[in-house]
Write an enzyme that holds these catalytic residues in place. Structure first.
Site, short mmCIF file in Angstrom:
data_model
loop_
_atom_site.label_atom_id
_atom_site.label_comp_id
_atom_site.label_asym_id
_atom_site.label_seq_id
_atom_site.Cartn_x
_atom_site.Cartn_y
_atom_site.Cartn_z
N GLY A 17 -17.70 -0.66 -36.03
CA GLY A 17 -17.71 0.54 -35.19
C GLY A 17 -18.92 1.43 -35.35
N ARG A 69 -3.56 -14.67 -22.96
CA ARG A 69 -4.55 -13.62 -22.69
C ARG A 69 -4.03 -12.60 -21.67
NH1 ARG A 69 -9.82 -14.03 -24.59
NH2 ARG A 69 -9.72 -16.25 -24.99
N ILE A 96 -12.78 -12.19 -25.15
CA ILE A 96 -13.20 -12.51 -23.79
C ILE A 96 -12.17 -11.96 -22.82
CG2 ILE A 96 -13.49 -14.45 -22.18
CD1 ILE A 96 -14.76 -15.98 -24.53
N LEU A 97 -12.64 -11.35 -21.74
CA LEU A 97 -11.75 -10.68 -20.79
C LEU A 97 -11.57 -11.54 -19.53
CD1 LEU A 97 -13.34 -7.16 -21.20
CD2 LEU A 97 -11.14 -7.93 -22.13
N ASN A 111 -20.79 -2.61 -21.74
CA ASN A 111 -20.80 -3.37 -23.00
C ASN A 111 -22.19 -3.28 -23.60
OD1 ASN A 111 -19.86 -5.23 -25.01
ND2 ASN A 111 -20.97 -6.87 -23.97
N HIS A 113 -24.72 -5.56 -26.01
CA HIS A 113 -24.86 -6.94 -26.48
C HIS A 113 -26.18 -7.06 -27.26
CE1 HIS A 113 -24.33 -11.27 -26.47
NE2 HIS A 113 -25.62 -11.38 -26.17
N SER A 140 -29.02 -4.94 -25.32
CA SER A 140 -28.88 -4.57 -23.91
C SER A 140 -27.53 -3.89 -23.69
CB SER A 140 -28.89 -5.82 -23.02
OG SER A 140 -30.00 -6.65 -23.27
N THR A 145 -19.09 -7.57 -15.90
CA THR A 145 -18.59 -8.31 -14.75
C THR A 145 -17.85 -9.54 -15.28
OG1 THR A 145 -20.60 -9.61 -14.54
CG2 THR A 145 -20.51 -7.54 -13.28
N GLU A 147 -18.60 -12.51 -15.45
CA GLU A 147 -19.42 -13.49 -16.16
C GLU A 147 -19.73 -12.98 -17.56
OE1 GLU A 147 -23.62 -15.77 -15.24
OE2 GLU A 147 -22.87 -14.27 -13.85
N ASP A 149 -21.20 -11.61 -20.66
CA ASP A 149 -22.53 -11.06 -20.97
C ASP A 149 -23.50 -11.23 -19.80
OD1 ASP A 149 -21.63 -10.37 -23.55
OD2 ASP A 149 -22.18 -12.34 -24.33
N GLN A 177 -31.38 0.17 -33.00
CA GLN A 177 -31.74 0.44 -31.60
C GLN A 177 -30.51 0.48 -30.69
OE1 GLN A 177 -34.78 1.44 -30.91
NE2 GLN A 177 -35.15 1.19 -33.11
C1 GRF Z 1 -23.13 -5.06 -32.40
O1 GRF Z 1 -24.26 -5.83 -32.69
C2 GRF Z 1 -22.78 -5.23 -30.95
O2 GRF Z 1 -23.87 -5.30 -30.12
C3 GRF Z 1 -22.05 -6.53 -31.00
O3 GRF Z 1 -21.28 -6.48 -32.16
C4 GRF Z 1 -21.89 -5.59 -33.09
C5 GRF Z 1 -20.88 -4.53 -33.35
O4 GRF Z 1 -21.30 -3.59 -34.24
N1 GRF Z 1 -21.35 -6.78 -29.78
P1 GRF Z 1 -20.47 -2.27 -34.49
O5 GRF Z 1 -18.99 -2.66 -34.60
O6 GRF Z 1 -20.72 -1.33 -33.36
O7 GRF Z 1 -20.97 -1.77 -35.80
#
Ligand code: GRF
Length: 219
Positions: A17, A69, A96-97, A111, A113, A140, A145, A147, A149, A177
């Site tokens: 988190g 799911r 996965i959603l 999201n 990623h 990013s 959506t 698909e 990521d 970052q």
């Molecule tokens: C981050 O690298 C995020 O981009 C990825 O999982 C990691 C989660 O980190 N999807 P945190 O739980 O926010 O510390």
């Protein structure tokens, strides 16, 4: 604005988190949104503790408690909708959603990623970037959506890949970052500056983004 006003954001997590923390910190510092709930599919996610420390309501919807799911997502949506969010922010949410769930929140779900999408969708992004000999890597924020990521990218942060990098050192550089760009995207959305167009493109200030907004480390 800050704690008690602004766009209502529900954050979905599965782990540590730190991106959640970055959003909490931005809201506390006056960004025009507030985190109204944090929901995890993992009961032991440390992000739940972060939320509790800040007095933010939490919920656990453990996917292991559901036979499939769709039934997991039915309960997840119920837990989300109680809080009437204007935005759903996935922050290290590792499920996965289904297209049905994505459709329910389309245009109001973001999201983050850890790669420069469209490169390296999915898992193990840092390992894969190193194996490919990339000289730059990053993170990013995108609209979600159907698909995986694959949704349109809003903002990216670029970091150099340095000699001697391991997946861990590179992940740490990227994570710093991530904490910069996610609050920026959520702020733009909260300010009404950011939309997912019906044409599937990202609009910022009413203009389609031709390429994702890019921040370079150190800039
Ligand atoms: C981050 O690298 C995020 O981009 C990825 O999982 C990691 C989660 O980190 N999807 P945190 O739980 O926010 O510390």
């Amino acid at each position: 604005m800050g704690k008690s006003t602004g766009l209502r954001v529900v954050v979905l997590i599965s782990g540590s988190g730190t991106n959640l923390q970055a959003l909490i910190d931005a809201a506390s510092a006056g960004a025009p949104f507030r985190i109204v709930a944090v929901i995890s599919n993992e009961p032991d996610a440390f992000g739940l503790e972060r939320a509790r420390r800040c007095g933010i309501p939490t919920a656990v919807v453990n996917h292991r408690d559901y036979p499939d799911r769709p039934s997991f997502e039915t309960e997840l949506a119920r837990a989300i909708d109680i809080h009437d969010p204007g935005l759903l922010a996935l922050a290290g949410f590792m499920r996965i959603l289904t297209p049905a769930f994505v459709a329910r929140y389309l245009g109001r779900m973001l999201n983050i990623h850890p790669s420069l999408l469209p490169k390296y969708r999915g898992l193990h992004t840092h390992e894969r970037a190193l194996a490919a000999g990339e000289t730059e890597h990053g993170a990013s924020v995108h609209f979600v959506t159907a698909e995986l990521d694959g949704g349109p990218v809003i903002i990216q942060a670029v970091v150099p890949v340095l000699p001697g990098d391991t997946p861990q050192t590179l992940a740490a550089r990227v994570l710093v970052q991530e904490h910069r760009i996610y609050p920026v995207a959520v702020r733009w959305f909260a300010e009404g500056r950011l939309q997912l167009g019906t044409d599937g493109r990202v609009y910022l200030d009413g203009q389609p983004l031709e390429t994702a907004y890019r921040l370079t480390a150190g800039a």
